[in-house]
Motif scaffolding. Structure first.
Motif, PDB file in Angstrom:
ATOM      1  N   THR A   1      -8.727   0.693   4.825  1.00  0.00           N
ATOM      2  CA  THR A   1      -7.697  -0.219   5.327  1.00  0.00           C
ATOM      3  C   THR A   1      -8.296  -1.569   5.678  1.00  0.00           C
ATOM      4  OG1 THR A   1      -6.509   1.694   6.239  1.00  0.00           O
ATOM      5  CG2 THR A   1      -5.843  -0.498   7.010  1.00  0.00           C
TER       6      THR A   1
ATOM      7  N   THR B   1     -10.139   4.305   7.776  1.00  0.00           N
ATOM      8  CA  THR B   1     -10.380   3.100   8.563  1.00  0.00           C
ATOM      9  C   THR B   1     -11.071   2.044   7.716  1.00  0.00           C
ATOM     10  OG1 THR B   1     -10.534   4.334  10.647  1.00  0.00           O
ATOM     11  CG2 THR B   1     -11.587   2.166  10.585  1.00  0.00           C
TER      12      THR B   1
ATOM     13  N   HIS C   1      -5.253   3.924  10.345  1.00  0.00           N
ATOM     14  CA  HIS C   1      -4.713   2.946   9.397  1.00  0.00           C
ATOM     15  C   HIS C   1      -3.958   1.836  10.134  1.00  0.00           C
ATOM     16  CE1 HIS C   1      -2.967   1.567   5.604  1.00  0.00           C
ATOM     17  NE2 HIS C   1      -1.757   1.761   6.074  1.00  0.00           N
TER      18      HIS C   1
ATOM     19  N   CYS D   1      -7.368  -5.089   3.844  1.00  0.00           N
ATOM     20  CA  CYS D   1      -6.877  -6.218   4.633  1.00  0.00           C
ATOM     21  C   CYS D   1      -7.751  -7.448   4.435  1.00  0.00           C
ATOM     22  CB  CYS D   1      -6.814  -5.836   6.109  1.00  0.00           C
ATOM     23  SG  CYS D   1      -5.444  -4.736   6.547  1.00  0.00           S
TER      24      CYS D   1
ATOM     25  N   GLU E   1      -6.136  -0.550  12.175  1.00  0.00           N
ATOM     26  CA  GLU E   1      -6.777  -1.591  11.382  1.00  0.00           C
ATOM     27  C   GLU E   1      -5.783  -2.661  10.953  1.00  0.00           C
ATOM     28  OE1 GLU E   1      -9.985  -2.355  10.611  1.00  0.00           O
ATOM     29  OE2 GLU E   1     -10.291  -0.856  12.183  1.00  0.00           O
ATOM     30  N   LEU E   2      -4.546  -2.274  10.643  1.00  0.00           N
ATOM     31  CA  LEU E   2      -3.520  -3.274  10.360  1.00  0.00           C
ATOM     32  C   LEU E   2      -3.327  -4.195  11.561  1.00  0.00           C
ATOM     33  CD1 LEU E   2      -0.764  -1.166   8.525  1.00  0.00           C
ATOM     34  CD2 LEU E   2      -2.345  -2.798   7.481  1.00  0.00           C
TER      35      LEU E   2
ATOM     36  N   LEU F   1       0.837  -1.196   0.000  1.00  0.00           N
ATOM     37  CA  LEU F   1       0.000   0.000   0.000  1.00  0.00           C
ATOM     38  C   LEU F   1       0.873   1.247   0.000  1.00  0.00           C
ATOM     39  CD1 LEU F   1      -2.640  -1.028   2.698  1.00  0.00           C
ATOM     40  CD2 LEU F   1      -2.708  -1.429   0.219  1.00  0.00           C
TER      41      LEU F   1
ATOM     42  N   ALA G   1       0.377   4.510   1.217  1.00  0.00           N
ATOM     43  CA  ALA G   1      -0.617   5.075   2.135  1.00  0.00           C
ATOM     44  C   ALA G   1      -0.420   6.580   2.261  1.00  0.00           C
ATOM     45  CB  ALA G   1      -0.518   4.399   3.502  1.00  0.00           C
TER      46      ALA G   1
ATOM     47  N   SER H   1       2.586  -1.618   4.152  1.00  0.00           N
ATOM     48  CA  SER H   1       2.111  -0.264   3.878  1.00  0.00           C
ATOM     49  C   SER H   1       3.238   0.725   4.123  1.00  0.00           C
ATOM     50  CB  SER H   1       0.920   0.064   4.786  1.00  0.00           C
ATOM     51  OG  SER H   1       0.493   1.390   4.585  1.00  0.00           O
TER      52      SER H   1
END
Length: 312
Positions: free
Chosen positions: A267, A264, A302, A271, A305-306, A241, A243, A284
């Motif tokens: 991401t 959010t 971001h 994923c 969420e990862l 990504l 980003a 990312s």
């Protein structure tokens, strides 16, 4: 497994002229946001320096030599109207590339589930022999080439959601049939590239222009109808990504109308696709984002969420 965070203090030594939007404070705000207690589980790692051989995955030696000769002993030197170099710039750029390469290694070896590379300068505008758009080295494209050439992957996808078209990544991957490059970006807007008819040397480029003032709802429709199906068809073994967080409504350099919640959502959805096609392997790397508060909040969303997907 966990999410790795790659960064390095050297990225603070890339100094721009006063008033330049790609400022040291960007890195400081991202670092502060990611130091909150909710990010305690991050696997924090120093971004290593990339080697000259790593740079050559994306750029010819003569280009890197030229950058080295232009680096000043003190102060800053313009490379074009927007892009400048200072004594610490090339070291910072090598940390960004080195961090992305190390992140690819860690994700592909299953040391971590995914990774975020919080380094500067950004990289997605740097073409084979042309620094531009605040960028010196093509970080995301080099990371993709590293995965393909050195890890032996057959397919790698790069998704760029920075508000500006990733012309450099497109140029570096244009003739690479093993790579899919997807970019959503505002149009019209600098650098003026990224038209839908730009499809790469092997139909491996997808450009999705968004009109000024497009909302997060328009972005969601575009990704649901175009990006996610394309990724599933291509079935990459790794998702990279680019980003950028300058599509945020508060950003001073563009006119899209995304919110932190849109990053959010995006991401999380990327994923989900990665989990379906490549075991959740995501790397990312930070690109743009020039409103400091929006950058900090969006980067934090971001990475959150990862992390959530890394432990799912």
């Amino acid at each position: 497994m966990t999410t790795a965070l790659y960064t390095h203090p050297d990225c603070l030594d890339h100094i721009m002229p006063p008033g330049h939007p790609e400022q040291v404070a960007r890195m400081a705000h991202v670092s502060e946001a990611l130091s909150a207690p909710s990010f305690a589980a991050l696997d924090r790692r120093d971004a290593p320096l990339c080697s000259d051989a790593d740079v050559l995955l994306g750029h010819p030696q003569r280009y890197f030599d030229r950058l080295q000769t232009k680096a000043p002993v003190s102060g800053t030197r313009p490379l074009d109207a927007d892009t400048h170099i200072s004594p610490g710039s090339l070291t910072a750029a090598r940390r960004a590339v080195g961090g992305a390469i190390a992140a690819v290694d860690a994700v592909l070896s299953d040391e971590v589930s995914n990774a975020f590379v919080a380094c500067r300068p950004p990289g997605h505008h740097a073409e084979q022999e042309k620094p531009m758009g605040f960028c010196l080295l093509g970080t995301a494209a080099i990371a993709a080439k590293h995965a393909l050439d050195r890890h032996g992957l057959s397919r790698v996808a790069v998704v760029d959601f920075d508000v500006h078209h990733g012309n450099g990544t497109q140029a570096l991957l244009w003739n690479e049939p093993r790579a899919l490059f997807v970019s959503s970006h505002q149009m019209p807007l600098w650098p003026g590239s990224g038209h839908p008819h730009e499809t790469g040397g092997h139909d491996n480029v997808i450009n999705l222009p968004l009109a000024p003032m497009s909302s997060g709802a328009e972005m969601r429709r575009t990704y649901e109808s175009e990006v996610f199906p394309a990724l599933i068809r291509f079935a990459p073994e790794l998702l990279i990504l680019s980003a950028g967080f300058d599509a945020h409504t508060a950003d001073p350099l563009a006119q899209l109308d995304w919110t932190t919640e849109d990053f959010t959502w995006l991401t999380a959805q990327l994923c989900d696709v990665a989990r379906e096609v490549c075991g959740g392997r995501v790397v990312s790397t930070l690109e743009g984002g020039y409103d400091l508060k929006a950058l900090a909040n969006s980067s934090a969303a971001h990475v959150h969420e990862l992390m959530r997907n890394g432990t799912a």
